[in-house]
Write a protein that holds these residues in place. Structure first.
Motif, PDB file in Angstrom:
ATOM      1  N   ALA A  59       0.831  -1.212   0.000  1.00  0.00           N
ATOM      2  CA  ALA A  59       0.000   0.000   0.000  1.00  0.00           C
ATOM      3  C   ALA A  59       0.865   1.262   0.000  1.00  0.00           C
ATOM      4  O   ALA A  59       1.945   1.282   0.592  1.00  0.00           O
ATOM      5  CB  ALA A  59      -0.923   0.003   1.202  1.00  0.00           C
ATOM      6  N   PRO A  60       0.389   2.321  -0.654  1.00  0.00           N
ATOM      7  CA  PRO A  60       1.167   3.563  -0.749  1.00  0.00           C
ATOM      8  C   PRO A  60       1.674   4.105   0.578  1.00  0.00           C
ATOM      9  O   PRO A  60       2.819   4.555   0.661  1.00  0.00           O
ATOM     10  CB  PRO A  60       0.182   4.535  -1.401  1.00  0.00           C
ATOM     11  CG  PRO A  60      -0.708   3.667  -2.217  1.00  0.00           C
ATOM     12  CD  PRO A  60      -0.866   2.408  -1.401  1.00  0.00           C
ATOM     13  N   GLU A  61       0.867   4.045   1.628  1.00  0.00           N
ATOM     14  CA  GLU A  61       1.311   4.622   2.904  1.00  0.00           C
ATOM     15  C   GLU A  61       2.526   3.885   3.486  1.00  0.00           C
ATOM     16  O   GLU A  61       3.298   4.454   4.248  1.00  0.00           O
ATOM     17  CB  GLU A  61       0.175   4.675   3.928  1.00  0.00           C
ATOM     18  CG  GLU A  61      -0.607   3.412   4.113  1.00  0.00           C
ATOM     19  CD  GLU A  61      -1.736   3.185   3.106  1.00  0.00           C
ATOM     20  OE1 GLU A  61      -2.394   2.152   3.245  1.00  0.00           O
ATOM     21  OE2 GLU A  61      -1.950   3.994   2.193  1.00  0.00           O
ATOM     22  N   HIS A  62       2.725   2.640   3.108  1.00  0.00           N
ATOM     23  CA  HIS A  62       3.883   1.875   3.572  1.00  0.00           C
ATOM     24  C   HIS A  62       5.119   2.149   2.711  1.00  0.00           C
ATOM     25  O   HIS A  62       6.249   1.955   3.152  1.00  0.00           O
ATOM     26  CB  HIS A  62       3.531   0.384   3.556  1.00  0.00           C
ATOM     27  CG  HIS A  62       4.540  -0.484   4.187  1.00  0.00           C
ATOM     28  ND1 HIS A  62       5.092  -1.549   3.551  1.00  0.00           N
ATOM     29  CD2 HIS A  62       5.138  -0.439   5.407  1.00  0.00           C
ATOM     30  CE1 HIS A  62       5.967  -2.131   4.328  1.00  0.00           C
ATOM     31  NE2 HIS A  62       6.016  -1.479   5.470  1.00  0.00           N
ATOM     32  N   LEU A  63       4.913   2.596   1.486  1.00  0.00           N
ATOM     33  CA  LEU A  63       6.011   2.758   0.537  1.00  0.00           C
ATOM     34  C   LEU A  63       6.859   3.994   0.781  1.00  0.00           C
ATOM     35  O   LEU A  63       8.018   4.043   0.368  1.00  0.00           O
ATOM     36  CB  LEU A  63       5.455   2.779  -0.885  1.00  0.00           C
ATOM     37  CG  LEU A  63       4.632   1.545  -1.265  1.00  0.00           C
ATOM     38  CD1 LEU A  63       4.050   1.719  -2.650  1.00  0.00           C
ATOM     39  CD2 LEU A  63       5.461   0.282  -1.165  1.00  0.00           C
ATOM     40  N   ILE A  64       6.319   4.977   1.452  1.00  0.00           N
ATOM     41  CA  ILE A  64       7.067   6.212   1.715  1.00  0.00           C
ATOM     42  C   ILE A  64       8.354   5.893   2.466  1.00  0.00           C
ATOM     43  O   ILE A  64       9.443   6.295   2.053  1.00  0.00           O
ATOM     44  CB  ILE A  64       6.194   7.222   2.488  1.00  0.00           C
ATOM     45  CG1 ILE A  64       5.036   7.679   1.598  1.00  0.00           C
ATOM     46  CG2 ILE A  64       7.022   8.415   2.946  1.00  0.00           C
ATOM     47  CD1 ILE A  64       3.969   8.455   2.332  1.00  0.00           C
ATOM     48  N   LYS A  65       8.251   5.141   3.535  1.00  0.00           N
ATOM     49  CA  LYS A  65       9.426   4.789   4.342  1.00  0.00           C
ATOM     50  C   LYS A  65      10.380   3.886   3.558  1.00  0.00           C
ATOM     51  O   LYS A  65      11.596   4.078   3.596  1.00  0.00           O
ATOM     52  CB  LYS A  65       8.976   4.104   5.629  1.00  0.00           C
ATOM     53  CG  LYS A  65      10.109   3.633   6.502  1.00  0.00           C
ATOM     54  CD  LYS A  65       9.588   2.909   7.729  1.00  0.00           C
ATOM     55  CE  LYS A  65      10.696   2.174   8.436  1.00  0.00           C
ATOM     56  NZ  LYS A  65      10.192   1.289   9.471  1.00  0.00           N
ATOM     57  N   LEU A  66       9.843   2.905   2.860  1.00  0.00           N
ATOM     58  CA  LEU A  66      10.684   1.964   2.127  1.00  0.00           C
ATOM     59  C   LEU A  66      11.477   2.619   1.004  1.00  0.00           C
ATOM     60  O   LEU A  66      12.541   2.144   0.629  1.00  0.00           O
ATOM     61  CB  LEU A  66       9.835   0.825   1.547  1.00  0.00           C
ATOM     62  CG  LEU A  66       9.239  -0.160   2.531  1.00  0.00           C
ATOM     63  CD1 LEU A  66       8.338  -1.149   1.797  1.00  0.00           C
ATOM     64  CD2 LEU A  66      10.328  -0.897   3.290  1.00  0.00           C
ATOM     65  N   SER A  67      10.968   3.725   0.451  1.00  0.00           N
ATOM     66  CA  SER A  67      11.611   4.352  -0.703  1.00  0.00           C
ATOM     67  C   SER A  67      12.599   5.454  -0.334  1.00  0.00           C
ATOM     68  O   SER A  67      13.094   6.157  -1.206  1.00  0.00           O
ATOM     69  CB  SER A  67      10.559   4.905  -1.665  1.00  0.00           C
ATOM     70  OG  SER A  67       9.878   6.003  -1.083  1.00  0.00           O
ATOM     71  N   CYS A  88       4.840   3.788  -8.054  1.00  0.00           N
ATOM     72  CA  CYS A  88       6.266   4.072  -8.117  1.00  0.00           C
ATOM     73  C   CYS A  88       6.567   5.141  -7.076  1.00  0.00           C
ATOM     74  O   CYS A  88       5.865   6.167  -7.009  1.00  0.00           O
ATOM     75  CB  CYS A  88       6.654   4.568  -9.511  1.00  0.00           C
ATOM     76  SG  CYS A  88       8.380   5.079  -9.644  1.00  0.00           S
ATOM     77  N   TYR A  89       7.567   4.890  -6.244  1.00  0.00           N
ATOM     78  CA  TYR A  89       7.999   5.862  -5.240  1.00  0.00           C
ATOM     79  C   TYR A  89       9.503   6.058  -5.369  1.00  0.00           C
ATOM     80  O   TYR A  89      10.243   5.094  -5.623  1.00  0.00           O
ATOM     81  CB  TYR A  89       7.664   5.383  -3.823  1.00  0.00           C
ATOM     82  CG  TYR A  89       6.269   5.725  -3.400  1.00  0.00           C
ATOM     83  CD1 TYR A  89       6.018   6.739  -2.494  1.00  0.00           C
ATOM     84  CD2 TYR A  89       5.189   5.047  -3.928  1.00  0.00           C
ATOM     85  CE1 TYR A  89       4.730   7.059  -2.118  1.00  0.00           C
ATOM     86  CE2 TYR A  89       3.893   5.358  -3.563  1.00  0.00           C
ATOM     87  CZ  TYR A  89       3.674   6.370  -2.656  1.00  0.00           C
ATOM     88  OH  TYR A  89       2.400   6.687  -2.297  1.00  0.00           O
ATOM     89  N   ALA A  90       9.929   7.296  -5.222  1.00  0.00           N
ATOM     90  CA  ALA A  90      11.355   7.620  -5.254  1.00  0.00           C
ATOM     91  C   ALA A  90      11.655   8.617  -4.146  1.00  0.00           C
ATOM     92  O   ALA A  90      10.975   9.636  -4.029  1.00  0.00           O
ATOM     93  CB  ALA A  90      11.746   8.195  -6.607  1.00  0.00           C
ATOM     94  N   ASN A  91      12.630   8.285  -3.334  1.00  0.00           N
ATOM     95  CA  ASN A  91      13.057   9.185  -2.252  1.00  0.00           C
ATOM     96  C   ASN A  91      11.906   9.645  -1.370  1.00  0.00           C
ATOM     97  O   ASN A  91      11.807  10.806  -1.005  1.00  0.00           O
ATOM     98  CB  ASN A  91      13.807  10.380  -2.833  1.00  0.00           C
ATOM     99  CG  ASN A  91      15.027   9.946  -3.613  1.00  0.00           C
ATOM    100  OD1 ASN A  91      15.799   9.116  -3.149  1.00  0.00           O
ATOM    101  ND2 ASN A  91      15.189  10.470  -4.808  1.00  0.00           N
ATOM    102  N   GLY A  92      11.011   8.731  -1.040  1.00  0.00           N
ATOM    103  CA  GLY A  92       9.928   9.025  -0.127  1.00  0.00           C
ATOM    104  C   GLY A  92       8.726   9.719  -0.723  1.00  0.00           C
ATOM    105  O   GLY A  92       7.811  10.094  -0.001  1.00  0.00           O
ATOM    106  N   ALA A  93       8.701   9.889  -2.041  1.00  0.00           N
ATOM    107  CA  ALA A  93       7.578  10.580  -2.677  1.00  0.00           C
ATOM    108  C   ALA A  93       7.052   9.759  -3.854  1.00  0.00           C
ATOM    109  O   ALA A  93       7.820   9.120  -4.574  1.00  0.00           O
ATOM    110  CB  ALA A  93       8.003  11.955  -3.172  1.00  0.00           C
ATOM    111  N   ARG A  94       5.732   9.816  -4.032  1.00  0.00           N
ATOM    112  CA  ARG A  94       5.117   9.125  -5.154  1.00  0.00           C
ATOM    113  C   ARG A  94       5.429   9.882  -6.431  1.00  0.00           C
ATOM    114  O   ARG A  94       5.400  11.103  -6.467  1.00  0.00           O
ATOM    115  CB  ARG A  94       3.614   9.045  -4.942  1.00  0.00           C
ATOM    116  CG  ARG A  94       2.913   8.188  -5.966  1.00  0.00           C
ATOM    117  CD  ARG A  94       1.482   8.002  -5.579  1.00  0.00           C
ATOM    118  NE  ARG A  94       0.793   7.213  -6.560  1.00  0.00           N
ATOM    119  CZ  ARG A  94      -0.442   6.785  -6.421  1.00  0.00           C
ATOM    120  NH1 ARG A  94      -1.118   7.072  -5.324  1.00  0.00           N
ATOM    121  NH2 ARG A  94      -0.994   6.056  -7.354  1.00  0.00           N
ATOM    122  N   GLY A  95       5.746   9.134  -7.459  1.00  0.00           N
ATOM    123  CA  GLY A  95       6.042   9.786  -8.726  1.00  0.00           C
ATOM    124  C   GLY A  95       6.517   8.798  -9.748  1.00  0.00           C
ATOM    125  O   GLY A  95       6.560   7.600  -9.523  1.00  0.00           O
TER     126      GLY A  95
END
Length: 100
Positions: A59-67, A88-95
């Motif tokens: 889920a997106p909310e979990h990906l912020i930390k992982l990215s 797609c997440y890069a450096n803590g941000a969706r994009g």
């Protein structure tokens, strides 16, 4: 019955780094049928993929930390309600980033 899974692919991160970021540790056992809660594989193209039998893990909310300081791709598939999502997440941000 149906699948309710997710996976997260990390670009240019080793298995050891993915395990550390995820708070997991390797068991050394093969999981060819993906029956474990998590399975991990390094792909020769520079990606490490973490498969989860937990739909919410991708889920997106979990990906912020992982990215953090990384580029990750994630996919969720929930066959019971016919939903799928890709992120797609890069450096803590969706994009989006050109990945080629």
């Amino acid at each position: 019955m149906g699948f309710s899974i997710s996976w997260v692919a990390f670009r240019n991160l080793s298995k050891a780094e993915v395990l550390k970021r995820s708070g997991l540790r390797g068991s050394g056992a093969e999981d060819e049928a993906n029956e474990s809660a998590f399975s991990l594989a390094e792909i020769p193209t520079g990606w490490t993929v973490l498969f989860s039998n937990d739909f919410d893990y991708g889920a997106p909310e979990h990906l912020i930390k992982l990215s953090s300081s990384a580029v990750i791709l994630s996919c969720q598939a929930e066959e019971h309600v016919m939903f799928s999502g890709a992120y797609c997440y890069a450096n803590g941000a969706r994009g989006m980033e050109r990945l080629a």
